[in-house]
Every structure is written in C-alpha cells, then in structure tokens.
Design an enzyme around this catalytic site. Structure first.
Site, PDB file in Angstrom:
ATOM      1  N   ARG A  37       0.787  -1.240   0.000  1.00 22.77           N
ATOM      2  CA  ARG A  37       0.000   0.000   0.000  1.00 22.77           C
ATOM      3  C   ARG A  37       0.819   1.290   0.000  1.00 22.77           C
ATOM      4  O   ARG A  37       0.258   2.363   0.113  1.00 22.77           O
ATOM      5  CB  ARG A  37      -1.009   0.036   1.155  1.00 22.77           C
ATOM      6  CG  ARG A  37      -2.009  -1.087   1.095  1.00 22.77           C
ATOM      7  CD  ARG A  37      -3.218  -0.872   1.938  1.00 22.77           C
ATOM      8  NE  ARG A  37      -2.916  -0.411   3.272  1.00 22.77           N
ATOM      9  CZ  ARG A  37      -3.791   0.214   4.054  1.00 22.77           C
ATOM     10  NH1 ARG A  37      -5.001   0.455   3.636  1.00 22.77           N
ATOM     11  NH2 ARG A  37      -3.448   0.593   5.262  1.00 22.77           N
ATOM     12  N   ASP A  38       2.127   1.204  -0.158  1.00 20.47           N
ATOM     13  CA  ASP A  38       2.943   2.423  -0.264  1.00 20.47           C
ATOM     14  C   ASP A  38       4.143   2.182  -1.181  1.00 20.47           C
ATOM     15  O   ASP A  38       5.241   2.651  -0.921  1.00 20.47           O
ATOM     16  CB  ASP A  38       3.404   2.889   1.114  1.00 20.47           C
ATOM     17  CG  ASP A  38       4.003   4.295   1.104  1.00 20.47           C
ATOM     18  OD1 ASP A  38       3.736   5.055   0.146  1.00 20.47           O
ATOM     19  OD2 ASP A  38       4.747   4.628   2.042  1.00 20.47           O
ATOM     20  N   LEU A  39       3.889   1.438  -2.270  1.00 23.71           N
ATOM     21  CA  LEU A  39       4.978   1.204  -3.218  1.00 23.71           C
ATOM     22  C   LEU A  39       5.258   2.486  -3.983  1.00 23.71           C
ATOM     23  O   LEU A  39       4.360   3.108  -4.544  1.00 23.71           O
ATOM     24  CB  LEU A  39       4.597   0.097  -4.206  1.00 23.71           C
ATOM     25  CG  LEU A  39       4.643  -1.310  -3.669  1.00 23.71           C
ATOM     26  CD1 LEU A  39       4.118  -2.282  -4.720  1.00 23.71           C
ATOM     27  CD2 LEU A  39       6.057  -1.691  -3.266  1.00 23.71           C
ATOM     28  N   ASN A  43      10.658   3.660  -1.890  1.00 24.13           N
ATOM     29  CA  ASN A  43      10.539   2.468  -1.050  1.00 24.13           C
ATOM     30  C   ASN A  43      11.058   1.207  -1.736  1.00 24.13           C
ATOM     31  O   ASN A  43      10.814   0.092  -1.288  1.00 24.13           O
ATOM     32  CB  ASN A  43       9.096   2.264  -0.588  1.00 24.13           C
ATOM     33  CG  ASN A  43       8.680   3.301   0.423  1.00 24.13           C
ATOM     34  OD1 ASN A  43       9.520   3.932   1.060  1.00 24.13           O
ATOM     35  ND2 ASN A  43       7.388   3.505   0.574  1.00 24.13           N
ATOM     36  N   GLY A  78       0.090   6.241   1.141  1.00 20.97           N
ATOM     37  CA  GLY A  78       1.134   6.433   0.154  1.00 20.97           C
ATOM     38  C   GLY A  78       1.108   7.803  -0.489  1.00 20.97           C
ATOM     39  O   GLY A  78       0.636   8.778   0.087  1.00 20.97           O
TER      40      GLY A  78
END
Length: 161
Positions: A37-39, A43, A78
């Site tokens: 959920r935060d690609l 990251n 994100g």
C-alpha cells in the site's frame, strides 16, 4: 528515485530484471494476503549487488478477513503520484490492485526517467489516469519492446471495480 536522478532512465534489460524482482516480492506478499500500500520509487532500494529490496511496510495490511473475503481499503495511503484512480477518487479499493498500479508507475519511472502522470492537481491526475493520458517521451517509447510497453500499460489499467 535517487538512481534515476543520478544515472537517468534505466535501460529495458535492467528494468526487466528489477521489475521481475519487485513483482516476485509483491507476489510473495500477496500470496500471504498482505498488501504493501505504499509502493513508490523511494521504497524500492537497490543493493550493492544491484538487487531490489522492498522497504517501508508501515502501511501494509492483510487483504482478506477470517472468512477469506477481500477486505477493501478505505484509507488513502502512500503518495498520490503512485496511487490508482480509485484512491484519488476516495472510493474503497482492493489494496493488491493498488500495489500493481504502483508497480506500473515504478516501471514507467525506470523506463522513461520521469513520472507518467502529473500529480500537481488531483482532479486532473485522476482524469489523466482514467483516460490513460501519460506523459511518455515518444522517442523512448519507440525504443521499447511491445512486450515491455504491454506490461506497463496492463499495470496502469484503471480498475473496473
């Protein structure tokens, strides 16, 4: 992102290797019913041996409940530039599909050295995403294989949910 800023766009061969590594890691997580959920580029780390490592699992969560039913996310996690249209719109979304969208953005950044969508205005961002109007350099596109472009476009297909 630091790599792209320092060295420029990544050639298709190296992008293919890195995308495969990223997709394998995300597939492993999704098989465990976990979404990142935060690609985003920041990251995705590159080791000294030029292997990708996924980092920052602060927004990750399970994707199915005790009855093995999909759990839709309602939280904006994100960065908008990496978020699919359903997140920008504020509707519940499948976090695994959002991860795939984000992988498409990362692949685009590797190949083109720039973000495919302008995120300076959220309404215009969503319109561009839905109509698939991407800021892609045609001279770079001409050098990419059809298979490579197909993978990127498939990842960046708006959800019909």
């Amino acid at each position: 992102m630091d790599y792209v800023k320092t060295f420029g766009r990544v050639d298709e061969g190296q992008s293919n290797i890195w995308f495969f590594q990223m997709a394998s890691a995300i597939k492993y997580m999704h098989n465990l019913d976990i979404a990142h959920r935060d690609l985003k580029c920041e990251n995705v780390l590159i080791s000294k041996h030029l292997n990708l490592k996924i980092a920052d699992f602060g927004f990750s969560r399970y994707t199915v409940d005790d009855n093995n039913e999909d759990i839709y996310s309602k939280t904006f996690c994100g960065s908008a530039a990496y978020a699919p249209p359903e997140i920008i719109k504020g509707t519940p979304y499948l976090p695994t599909k959002a991860d795939v969208w984000s992988m498409g953005i990362i692949l685009s950044v590797m190949l083109y050295g720039a973000m495919p969508f302008d995120d300076s205005n959220l309404a215009r961002l969503r319109d561009s995403q839905m109509s698939r109007k991407m800021n892609l350099d045609p001279s770079v596109s001409a050098k990419l294989s059809d298979e490579c472009k197909k993978v990127m476009y498939q990842c960046l297909t708006p959800s019909s949910d």
